[in-house]
Design a protein around this motif. Structure first.
Motif, short mmCIF file in Angstrom:
data_model
loop_
_atom_site.label_atom_id
_atom_site.label_comp_id
_atom_site.label_asym_id
_atom_site.label_seq_id
_atom_site.Cartn_x
_atom_site.Cartn_y
_atom_site.Cartn_z
N VAL B 408 -6.54 9.29 12.22
CA VAL B 408 -6.67 8.15 13.14
C VAL B 408 -6.81 6.86 12.35
O VAL B 408 -6.16 5.85 12.63
CB VAL B 408 -7.89 8.34 14.07
CG1 VAL B 408 -8.14 7.08 14.89
CG2 VAL B 408 -7.66 9.51 15.00
N LEU B 409 -7.69 6.89 11.32
CA LEU B 409 -7.93 5.69 10.52
C LEU B 409 -6.64 5.23 9.84
O LEU B 409 -6.35 4.04 9.76
CB LEU B 409 -8.98 5.97 9.45
CG LEU B 409 -10.39 6.24 9.95
CD1 LEU B 409 -11.30 6.61 8.80
CD2 LEU B 409 -10.94 5.02 10.67
N VAL B 410 -5.88 6.20 9.34
CA VAL B 410 -4.69 5.85 8.58
C VAL B 410 -3.57 5.37 9.49
O VAL B 410 -2.93 4.35 9.24
CB VAL B 410 -4.24 7.06 7.74
CG1 VAL B 410 -2.86 6.83 7.16
CG2 VAL B 410 -5.23 7.33 6.63
N VAL B 411 -3.36 6.10 10.57
CA VAL B 411 -2.20 5.79 11.41
C VAL B 411 -2.34 4.42 12.07
O VAL B 411 -1.37 3.71 12.29
CB VAL B 411 -1.96 6.90 12.46
CG1 VAL B 411 -2.88 6.72 13.66
CG2 VAL B 411 -0.51 6.89 12.91
N THR B 412 -3.56 4.00 12.33
CA THR B 412 -3.75 2.72 13.01
C THR B 412 -3.88 1.57 12.03
O THR B 412 -4.06 0.45 12.46
CB THR B 412 -5.01 2.74 13.87
OG1 THR B 412 -6.08 3.12 13.02
CG2 THR B 412 -4.88 3.68 15.02
N CYS B 413 -3.83 1.86 10.75
CA CYS B 413 -3.95 0.79 9.75
C CYS B 413 -3.18 -0.42 10.25
O CYS B 413 -1.96 -0.38 10.39
CB CYS B 413 -3.36 1.25 8.43
SG CYS B 413 -3.16 -0.11 7.29
N PRO B 414 -3.91 -1.47 10.59
CA PRO B 414 -3.27 -2.54 11.36
C PRO B 414 -2.45 -3.49 10.51
O PRO B 414 -2.31 -4.66 10.86
CB PRO B 414 -4.47 -3.25 11.99
CG PRO B 414 -5.61 -2.96 11.08
CD PRO B 414 -5.30 -1.74 10.29
N CYS B 415 -1.92 -3.00 9.41
CA CYS B 415 -1.13 -3.87 8.56
C CYS B 415 0.03 -4.49 9.33
O CYS B 415 0.27 -5.69 9.27
CB CYS B 415 -0.56 -3.10 7.40
SG CYS B 415 -1.81 -2.18 6.52
N ALA B 416 0.72 -3.65 10.08
CA ALA B 416 1.89 -4.14 10.80
C ALA B 416 1.48 -5.24 11.76
O ALA B 416 2.13 -6.29 11.85
CB ALA B 416 2.54 -2.99 11.57
N LEU B 417 0.37 -5.03 12.44
CA LEU B 417 -0.10 -6.00 13.41
C LEU B 417 -0.44 -7.33 12.75
O LEU B 417 -0.10 -8.40 13.24
CB LEU B 417 -1.34 -5.43 14.11
CG LEU B 417 -1.73 -6.07 15.42
CD1 LEU B 417 -0.66 -5.84 16.45
CD2 LEU B 417 -3.05 -5.49 15.90
N SER B 418 -1.11 -7.24 11.59
CA SER B 418 -1.54 -8.48 10.95
C SER B 418 -0.39 -9.15 10.20
O SER B 418 -0.42 -10.35 9.98
CB SER B 418 -2.69 -8.21 10.00
OG SER B 418 -2.24 -7.40 8.95
N LEU B 419 0.61 -8.41 9.83
CA LEU B 419 1.74 -9.00 9.13
C LEU B 419 2.77 -9.57 10.08
O LEU B 419 3.54 -10.46 9.70
CB LEU B 419 2.42 -7.94 8.25
CG LEU B 419 1.79 -7.59 6.92
CD1 LEU B 419 2.52 -6.44 6.28
CD2 LEU B 419 1.82 -8.80 6.01
#
Lengths: 45, 764
Positions: B408-419
């Protein structure tokens, strides 16, 4: 398959040797100037 | 120039011999005392032979330890001993052999960035290399049954994997771990917290399984997922750093241009070398061909051509006759001139430009602020979901519980959202900057993409800057040359295009713009007034402006021509006429904009007839003349009340309130002084067609931002339930996370391709 007992630790050591070599290469600026060095041999000294 | 002799006698580089000066382009060689490493920029170094000559001649000087010249980057690195030599000596030597050098002041900043980027790449290399090895040991266990391999062989592979994972944990992953730690200490929830939790949990579980198998943690190791995850994260980071550096690099290419030392005329008329930071307005500088102007000013003696492409985006050299304005950062191309400084440092166009770009790259647009606002609750949601997965599975299988939480922690890593937003916006801003469009507020990209009405607030935006001026008549009783002097002097300080044209015209007629005048003042939409002393000593109040301002009847005026009068009380000293020319692409660009469904309007302070005439030529339906600033403001407010999104296009100077009222604004035209421009975007150069491609590129940018956000949202919506249900192994979660970030970045990179004149292709 007994050889694997020797080869696996050897491979691990090899990884560190290679990484060390890369580290040295980057630190000493081997990748700084890729275009220039090739033409150095043509220059007078 | 008769003064060149006195220049070569004194060493012109003496200004660099103070430690505080050379520190700006040098670094201490830490191992040796008094030894410095300096970086200079040599513009004329074009080939390997040049670099050879430079190295050869400098090496032989006393106190020089080593020299390395690189023709590709036009840089020379000199290692020298401060006790045996000084920068001025080898600078002079470089000059003597025909390679004048500039100190590379920003070297320290550039090298900081290079070091940062190199370190990131190094972390990535280590992670990927170790990951590949770990995969080799993990691969057999994917396929082989638990009894097919000797248990101690399996164990050996686990140990080997653990050893190979150590560098990844201790070196490659440190940026995430240390940032997560920093944000926890500040009691904030950063993006790196869930990521680091996942990394640490996976590592602890695997380590326990390796060295103490058989506990509740089971005996499955996750080194493969862990190293892969860190590698993917680093790929995303590295691309991000590269993208940012590309924008910053464009900025620094400009910053590097200003010279460090200049030749100034002192009180007794000799040329002396001073540091560029000591230039004041009013100083007279000597600028040789190949040098860069250090300040804004006027050509005093001589004439030359200048390369202003850095500042205007136009590659044609610009002629600079005597009296012409030169700008800091542009290059002197053909001959040596003397210039009088008018603006220095912060006041120059060049500085404004650099500041403009710097502020745009740090400012966050509204849509990014929204993403930030969403991020906090989102991160809490992620942690809760992970906790839920942990509790859900704990009683059945503690090992699976932990790994589901990690997934869960890894898959939601919000990098895409913040980038999603900054990557696209920065990519566009960098592309625009290269094409001569500067963005003061990134927000403007979003607003421009939604605009439905464009209001041109000046005819000058659509017509050529310099208008054809003719002296129709001048008073017979007055000296014609004196009248021209008066015109030149009065129009000298105005920024109005008509005044500029008059000034240019008068100078071409050999007029002087140095007459004594008092009480000069400019009335917007009218003209200028000042008091002069006539040749026979009387005081004469003079007005220069349109018929109403000067109190003259308009009888003699034809419809299309604009007339300017010079009056002294009741007497008309002169009458001049101006003809305007439509810019080459204006008509095509306007019809293109109209065909895109935009409502084009023209509000001008000019008289109605010429405005209507221009509007008819360009196919603009809605045009009004005689608009004062208040009328324009009223008009824009009215449009906004109708629910329209209004873009103002003008010179961005005199209409502060209108610009503030409009949703967004673009200043354009090569004559725009950037320091005063209030607009959100500044288009350098004169091509109105840029507007068409600019608007379509802004639309494309926002489209890509929306795609990115949608993708990130969909991906999370699909990934989280799968991870909670334990259907998503950690490695697949890592892959999904990385793929979504990469997709977002690559999508943003599509924006770096901007064809400024692409809009014309659809024409024909």
């Amino acid at each position: 398959m007994e050889i694997a007992y020797l080869l696996i630790p050897l491979a691990v050591m090899l990884v560190f040797v290679i990484l060390g070599g890369l580290w040295w290469a980057i630190q000493t600026g081997q990748f700084e100037d890729l275009e220039e060095e090739g033409s150095r041999i043509l220059e007078h000294d | 120039m008769s003064n060149t002799q006195s220049i070569s006698n004194a060493n012109p580089w003496q200004g660099l011999d103070i430690q505080s000066e050379w520190e700006r382009f040098s670094q201490r060689e830490t191992s040796l005392p008094h030894v410095w490493i300096s970086h200079v920029w040599v513009d004329h170094m074009h080939c390997a032979a040049c670099s050879g000559r430079i190295e050869h001649s400098i090496k032989s000087l006393p106190g020089i330890l080593s020299v390395h010249a690189s023709a590709a980057s036009k840089r020379v690195r000199v290692v020298w001993d401060a006790q045996k030599t000084s920068p001025s000596q080898w600078f002079a030597n470089l000059n003597d052999i025909g390679y004048p050098a500039l100190p590379l002041n920003e070297y320290n900043a550039i090298s900081d960035r290079t070091i940062q980027q190199r370190k990131m790449l190094w972390r990535l290399v280590v992670a990927v290399f170790c990951m590949m090895q770990v995969m080799m040991y993990a691969y057999p266990t994917y396929w082989v049954g638990s009894n097919d391999m000797a248990p101690d062989m399996v164990q050996l592979m686990k140990w080997a994997s653990w050893v190979l994972t150590l560098p990844v944990m201790l070196f490659s992953a440190t940026p995430f771990l240390s940032q997560a730690w920093a944000s926890i200490k500040q009691r904030q929830l950063g993006m790196d917290v869930p990521v680091s939790l996942g990394i640490v949990a996976a590592f602890v579980m695997s380590t326990l399984a390796t060295f103490a198998p058989g506990g509740w943690w089971g005996d499955v190791v996750y080194y493969d997922s862990l190293t892969m995850f860190v590698s993917f994260l680093l790929i995303g980071r590295w691309l991000d750093v590269k993208l940012r550096n590309r924008t910053a690099g464009a900025l620094e290419n400009m910053m590097r241009r200003l010279p460090n030392a200049v030749l100034k005329k002192n009180d007794v008329g000799e040329w002396v070398q001073i540091a560029a930071s000591n230039i004041n307005a009013g100083d007279i500088l000597f600028v040789r061909p190949g040098e860069v102007f250090a300040a804004d000013g006027k050509v005093l003696v001589g004439s030359t051509s200048a390369d202003e492409s850095m500042l205007t985006g136009e590659s044609e050299p610009v002629m600079k006759p005597m009296g012409a304005t030169v700008i800091a950062g542009s290059g002197n191309l053909t001959s040596a001139i003397e210039m009088q400084v008018e603006q220095v440092g912060e006041g120059t166009q060049y500085h404004a430009l650099v500041n403009l770009m710097a502020s745009a790259s740090t400012e966050k647009p509204g849509i990014a602020l929204l993403a930030d606002k969403v991020a906090q609750p989102f991160l809490w949601g992620v942690l809760l979901a992970a906790l839920y997965a942990l509790i859900f599975w704990w009683t059945k299988d503690p090992a699976k519980a932990v790994m589901s939480a990690v997934a869960v922690l890894v898959v939601t890593c919000p990098c895409a959202l913040s980038l999603a937003t900054p990557a696209a916006m920065l990519a566009s801003a960098g592309t625009f900057a290269k094409g001569g469009v500067l963005i003061r507020r990134l927000q403007a990209i979003q607003v421009i993409s939604e605009v439905d009405t464009i209001v041109f607030d000046k005819t000058g935006t659509l017509t050529e800057n310099l208008q054809q001026v003719t002296l129709e008549e001048s008073h017979a009783a007055w000296d014609r040359q004196w009248i021209l002097d008066v015109i030149a002097t009065m129009s000298r300080d105005s920024l109005h295009p008509v005044a500029k044209a008059l000034h240019e015209f008068a100078l071409h007629q050999d007029a002087q713009d140095k007459l004594e005048m008092q009480g000069w003042q400019e009335i917007v939409g009218g003209g200028m007034s000042a008091t002069f002393t006539t040749p026979n000593g009387a005081l004469l109040p003079v007005k220069l402006g349109n018929a109403d301002f000067c109190g003259v009847s308009r009888e003699a005026e034809s419809e299309a021509l604009r007339q300017v009068y010079v009056t002294a009380g009741e007497i008309m000293l002169a009458r001049l006429s101006l003809t305007e020319q439509v810019k080459p692409h204006a008509r095509a660009a306007i019809s293109q904009l109209i065909s895109q469904g935009l409502d084009i309007q023209l509000l001008s302070g000019d008289r109605i007839a010429p405005v209507k005439n221009l509007a008819a030529q360009l196919g603009i339906q809605n045009a009004s003349g005689l608009q004062k600033a208040e009328d324009k403001l009223q008009h824009v407010k009215l449009l906004q009340q109708q629910g329209r999104k209004v873009l103002m296009v003008g010179d961005g100077l005199n209409d502060g309130p209108v610009i503030a009222a409009a949703h967004t604004s673009i200043a354009m035209g090569s004559g725009v002084p950037l320091t005063q421009a209030q607009a959100d975007m500044v288009v350098l150069g004169n091509d109105i067609g840029v507007l068409v491609s600019l608007i379509s590129h802004c639309k494309k940018t926002i489209l890509i931002v929306k795609q990115n956000l949608l993708w990130a949202a969909l991906y999370n919506a699909a990934g989280v339930p799968l991870a909670i249900l334990g259907l998503l192994p950690a490695w697949l979660a890592g892959l999904g996370m990385a793929a979504s970030s990469l997709l977002v970045l690559l999508n943003a990179l599509r924006l770096t391709d901007w064809d400024k004149s692409g809009w014309q292709k659809g024409q024909a």
